[in-house]
Design an enzyme around this catalytic site. Structure first.
Site, PDB file in Angstrom:
ATOM      1  N   GLU A   1      77.478  74.986  -4.423  1.00 14.87           N
ATOM      2  CA  GLU A   1      78.575  74.886  -3.454  1.00 14.87           C
ATOM      3  C   GLU A   1      78.725  76.132  -2.581  1.00 14.87           C
ATOM      4  O   GLU A   1      79.688  76.251  -1.838  1.00 14.87           O
ATOM      5  CB  GLU A   1      79.927  74.638  -4.140  1.00 14.87           C
ATOM      6  CG  GLU A   1      80.001  73.417  -5.008  1.00 14.87           C
ATOM      7  CD  GLU A   1      81.366  73.249  -5.685  1.00 14.87           C
ATOM      8  OE1 GLU A   1      82.292  74.068  -5.413  1.00 14.87           O
ATOM      9  OE2 GLU A   1      81.524  72.308  -6.472  1.00 14.87           O
ATOM     10  N   GLY A   2      77.828  77.096  -2.700  1.00 10.10           N
ATOM     11  CA  GLY A   2      78.024  78.364  -1.999  1.00 10.10           C
ATOM     12  C   GLY A   2      78.970  79.298  -2.723  1.00 10.10           C
ATOM     13  O   GLY A   2      79.383  80.323  -2.161  1.00 10.10           O
TER      14      GLY A   2
END
Length: 336
Positions: free
Chosen positions: A304-305
């Site tokens: 998801e970063g």
């Protein structure tokens, strides 16, 4: 602005002509760093980060005011091989969670003052199972690269790309093996938490993909073994270089996507730092291959970063110290 490429050949050629860091800004930032009210080198790697950032922004006394986090989502046909602990439907469900602000990355982006955007790429149409054929056509790859490119705000001053896609650790492992050599056993990890049998299926899927395709170059590897969200991340990171926006890399999947640029053009990732070391499989090996030293190591494996978003704070702190501290002369402190 539209992406300045319409073919894969254009994309390759564009990487050769990308701008570099500004030497004058680096020199001025280095001089400033030597005049700040601290012993030389006392802020360690933060000093190097601030100077690196100043060079890419062309400003010896920069600020980080507009970070952008972009999440790309895609579905993978290789899930048919039983490579994930979760069904492909979870991708769309998590996209909805992102859009409603309920995921970890939403909280981290907000905490870091970052704008967050989400792009779902044809979730109703997974890539082809790469053990049976190429994951994407050339047109699909170009579309994903364009989506990534156009997702970047040219006014951003820092970029994080994240992903969501059930099965994408398998795709990233296959891509890493194609780019750097090795087998499925060298690159495949447990991803979403597969058991031993699931890991064995991932390894077998990677090996089958490598045997089927034997891609001749990095873009062929991305087309045959990658996914739409990996391609979009590569496109976004290329756009960031074009706009001289520094990038913080996330975990294994993001780094595998970034590696395509590095293999296409040496130095293509000079505008990027590694945000963190994931516990996923061979992330350390991938970072070593790219010559990137992570800023954080917190045992993360969410994607998801998230790890890169956390590292925004490290880079913000480095730049704040560099640009906000007083010099010895300004503070009236003896530097003798």
């Amino acid at each position: 602005m539209p992406a300045p490429f319409t073919t894969l050949s254009d994309f390759r050629n564009m990487l050769v002509q990308m701008p570099g860091s500004e030497a004058v800004a680096i020199a001025q930032a280095t001089t400033r760093n030597g005049q700040l009210t601290k012993p030389p080198g006392a802020l360690g790697r933060l000093e190097d980060l601030a100077i690196w950032y100043a060079g890419w922004r062309g400003d010896p006394r920069p600020v980080i005011a507009a970070p952008q986090v972009i999440i790309f989502a895609g579905n993978h046909g290789v899930c048919a091989q039983g490579v994930s602990a979760f069904p492909a439907e979870v991708t769309a469900q998590m996209v909805a969670n992102f859009e409603h602000g309920g995921a970890a990355i939403n909280q981290l982006a907000k905490a870091m003052g970052a704008r967050m955007d989400v792009h779902a790429l044809s979730l109703d149409r997974p890539t082809q199972d790469f053990t049976q054929g190429p994951a994407m056509t050339e047109a699909e790859l170009l579309s994903a690269l364009n989506i990534g490119w156009n997702a970047v705000d040219p006014q951003a001053d820092l970029l994080v790309t994240g992903e969501m896609g059930i099965g994408n650790t398998t795709s990233a492992a296959a891509l890493a093996a194609a780019l750097f050599g090795g087998t499925g056993a060298d690159w495949a990890g447990r991803g979403t938490g597969v058991d031993d049998a699931g890991l064995a299926r991932k390894v077998a899927a990677v090996d089958a993909g490598l045997a089927l395709h034997a891609p001749a170059d990095p873009l062929a590897a991305l087309r045959c073994l990658g996914g739409r969200e990996l391609a979009a991340m590569a496109g976004a990171m290329a756009a960031a270089r074009y706009h001289r926006i520094p990038v913080i890399l996330d975990g294994f999947i993001c780094t595998a996507a970034a590696a395509v640029l590095d293999r296409l053009q040496p130095g293509a990732l000079d505008h990027a730092v590694a945000g963190h070391l994931s516990v996923e499989g061979a992330h350390q090996r991938l970072l070593d291959a790219l010559g990137k030293v992570p800023l954080l190591s917190l045992g993360l494996r969410l994607g998801e970063g998230s790890g890169a978003a956390l590292a925004i704070g490290v880079l913000q702190s480095a730049v704040a110290c560099h640009s906000g501290m007083a010099s010895f002369a300004e503070a009236g402190v003896s530097d003798a």
